[in-house]
Scaffold this motif. Structure first.
Motif, PDB file in Angstrom:
ATOM      1  N   UNK A 207       0.766  -1.218   0.085  1.00 12.35           N
ATOM      2  CA  UNK A 207       0.005   0.096  -0.050  1.00 12.35           C
ATOM      3  C   UNK A 207       0.839   1.256  -0.112  1.00 12.35           C
ATOM      4  N   UNK A 208       0.737   2.175  -0.680  1.00 14.79           N
ATOM      5  CA  UNK A 208       1.318   3.541  -0.882  1.00 14.79           C
ATOM      6  C   UNK A 208       0.776   4.775  -1.806  1.00 14.79           C
ATOM      7  N   UNK A 209       1.639   5.500  -2.385  1.00 14.26           N
ATOM      8  CA  UNK A 209       1.184   6.429  -2.860  1.00 14.26           C
ATOM      9  C   UNK A 209       2.362   6.714  -4.023  1.00 14.26           C
ATOM     10  N   UNK A 210       1.782   7.358  -5.142  1.00 17.76           N
ATOM     11  CA  UNK A 210       2.878   7.639  -6.169  1.00 17.76           C
ATOM     12  C   UNK A 210       2.270   8.855  -7.038  1.00 17.76           C
ATOM     13  N   UNK A 211       3.213   9.600  -7.387  1.00 17.60           N
ATOM     14  CA  UNK A 211       2.786  11.064  -8.030  1.00 17.60           C
ATOM     15  C   UNK A 211       3.777  12.135  -8.311  1.00 17.60           C
ATOM     16  N   UNK A 212       3.488  13.110  -8.684  1.00 16.19           N
ATOM     17  CA  UNK A 212       4.355  14.367  -8.705  1.00 16.19           C
ATOM     18  C   UNK A 212       4.260  15.297  -7.466  1.00 16.19           C
ATOM     19  N   UNK A 213       5.612  15.539  -6.865  1.00 23.30           N
ATOM     20  CA  UNK A 213       5.821  16.389  -5.744  1.00 23.30           C
ATOM     21  C   UNK A 213       6.259  17.674  -6.486  1.00 23.30           C
ATOM     22  N   UNK A 214       6.149  18.681  -5.502  1.00 22.25           N
ATOM     23  CA  UNK A 214       6.417  20.113  -6.266  1.00 22.25           C
ATOM     24  C   UNK A 214       7.555  20.178  -6.843  1.00 22.25           C
ATOM     25  N   UNK A 215       7.840  20.880  -7.724  1.00 24.73           N
ATOM     26  CA  UNK A 215       8.837  21.041  -8.764  1.00 24.73           C
ATOM     27  C   UNK A 215       9.123  19.878  -9.649  1.00 24.73           C
ATOM     28  N   UNK A 216       8.169  18.998  -9.755  1.00 21.37           N
ATOM     29  CA  UNK A 216       7.929  18.020 -10.552  1.00 21.37           C
ATOM     30  C   UNK A 216       8.911  16.593 -10.479  1.00 21.37           C
ATOM     31  N   UNK A 217       9.338  16.575  -9.008  1.00 19.92           N
ATOM     32  CA  UNK A 217       9.854  15.423  -8.853  1.00 19.92           C
ATOM     33  C   UNK A 217       8.767  14.251  -8.811  1.00 19.92           C
ATOM     34  N   UNK A 218       9.193  12.880  -9.554  1.00 18.52           N
ATOM     35  CA  UNK A 218       8.327  11.648  -9.455  1.00 18.52           C
ATOM     36  C   UNK A 218       8.753  10.919  -8.162  1.00 18.52           C
ATOM     37  N   UNK A 219       7.782  10.607  -7.365  1.00 13.99           N
ATOM     38  CA  UNK A 219       7.740  10.109  -6.059  1.00 13.99           C
ATOM     39  C   UNK A 219       7.082   8.886  -5.789  1.00 13.99           C
TER      40      UNK A 219
END
Length: 327
Positions: A207-219
């Motif tokens: 279970x978790x999250x995935x997406x774009x952090x500020x300044x376009x970091x893929x996390x």
């Protein structure tokens, strides 16, 4: 001066005035007889006014006015009885709406057209398929992920591992259901399976999250719960620096943490391993891009002790070359 140059204008204006007065009188009469439903101006008044306008246009050199009465606006109509459905994303919830009586879209319901976020899409990315060179020899590493779904819900398949001497050394395979929680972040839930040659396998709930952090970091941040009380956490982040429209520099970092020691796999408690490096790729297209790079792989704590006992070195620097492929 104007009336001297155009003596017939006085007569035309007089005729227009008489015609307009007659039209007004007829309009009031029609208004009284039909209880509020107005009537249009008489043909005589319109003809007189058109004659004056035509003379003015001829004097000024402008073209004749458009005959708006020739336009037929009856081909498009709206059913005022249509109502929005309970779910705005349901393309079949609108019963009526705008319809066209003529043309290629005759009698077709425009409001039933599906929005773009209602369609299903799919993609498969081979983020890393590379040849790895170290002091101890060469191997092949891969990192892929594919998904299918719509803008809100997707099914993900992720696979990462390495192949040494024709055998799979360590591999991680995940099957996840992903749901959009914000425009830039998805929550994920599913299963993870770890396998390897001559090593026991492990199964996890993920279970978790995935997406774009500020300044376009893929996390990516994913937690795992396994058998016999095992827990783990995987963190990964990367960033793309566009040097030109085709040259892209991609720094990347990944860390793995475990809540319980696992001697059979040589894993200690706490921060177990981390990898950080960068890759430089040249995009012939968005679908195909070769790259080269350098990466440092380091073990920590008890995991480093297990590795030193096996190979005598807890960290290594890798030179990589490979392909990035997007389907």
């Amino acid at each position: 001066m104007i009336f001297t140059r155009h003596p017939s204008r006085i007569l035309l204006l007089a005729l227009a005035s008489v015609g307009m007065n007659a039209a007004l009188a007829q309009s009031h009469t029609s208004h009284d007889s039909h209880d509020g439903h107005g009537a249009s101006a008489s043909p005589a008044a319109i003809t007189a006014m058109d004659a004056v306008d035509a003379m003015d246009d001829h004097a000024s050199g402008s073209p004749a006015p458009m005959n708006h009465g020739a336009m037929d606006h009856g081909s498009m109509k709206m059913d005022s009885g249509s109502a929005a459905p309970a779910d705005a994303r349901d393309p079949h919830g609108y019963s009526n709406g705008y319809t066209l009586d003529t043309g290629p879209y005759a009698r077709k319901d425009i409001s039933a057209l599906m929005m773009s976020d209602m369609h299903s899409f799919g993609s498969f990315l081979v983020d890393r398929l590379e040849r790895v060179h170290t002091r101890d020899g060469n191997s092949i590493a891969y990192d892929t992920q594919g998904w299918i779904g719509d803008a809100y819900d997707k099914f993900y398949l992720k696979a990462e591992g390495d192949i040494e001497r024709g055998r799979v050394g360590d591999s991680r395979t995940e099957l996840l259901w992903s749901h959009a929680i914000t425009p830039y972040w998805d929550s994920q839930l599913g299963l993870r399976v770890d396998v390897g040659s001559n090593r026991p396998g492990r199964n996890w709930l993920a279970f978790g999250v995935q997406g774009l952090a500020p300044y376009w970091f893929e996390v990516e941040a994913t937690g795992y719960v396994g058998e016999q009380g095992r827990t783990a956490l995987r963190l990964a982040a990367e960033y793309e620096v566009l040097l030109t429209q085709r040259w892209v520099l991609q720094p990347r970092v990944e860390a793995n943490l475990y809540g319980k020691e696992d001697p059979d796999l040589g894993i200690g408690r706490g921060l177990s391993s981390a990898a950080y490096g960068m890759r430089l790729r040249y995009e012939f297209s968005r679908q195909l891009a070769p790259y080269v790079g350098i990466e440092r792989n380091q073990r920590f704590g008890r995991t480093a002790s297990y590795v030193r006992g096996a190979v005598g070195n807890a960290g290594e620097t890798r030179l990589v070359a490979g392909l990035r492929i997007l389907f």
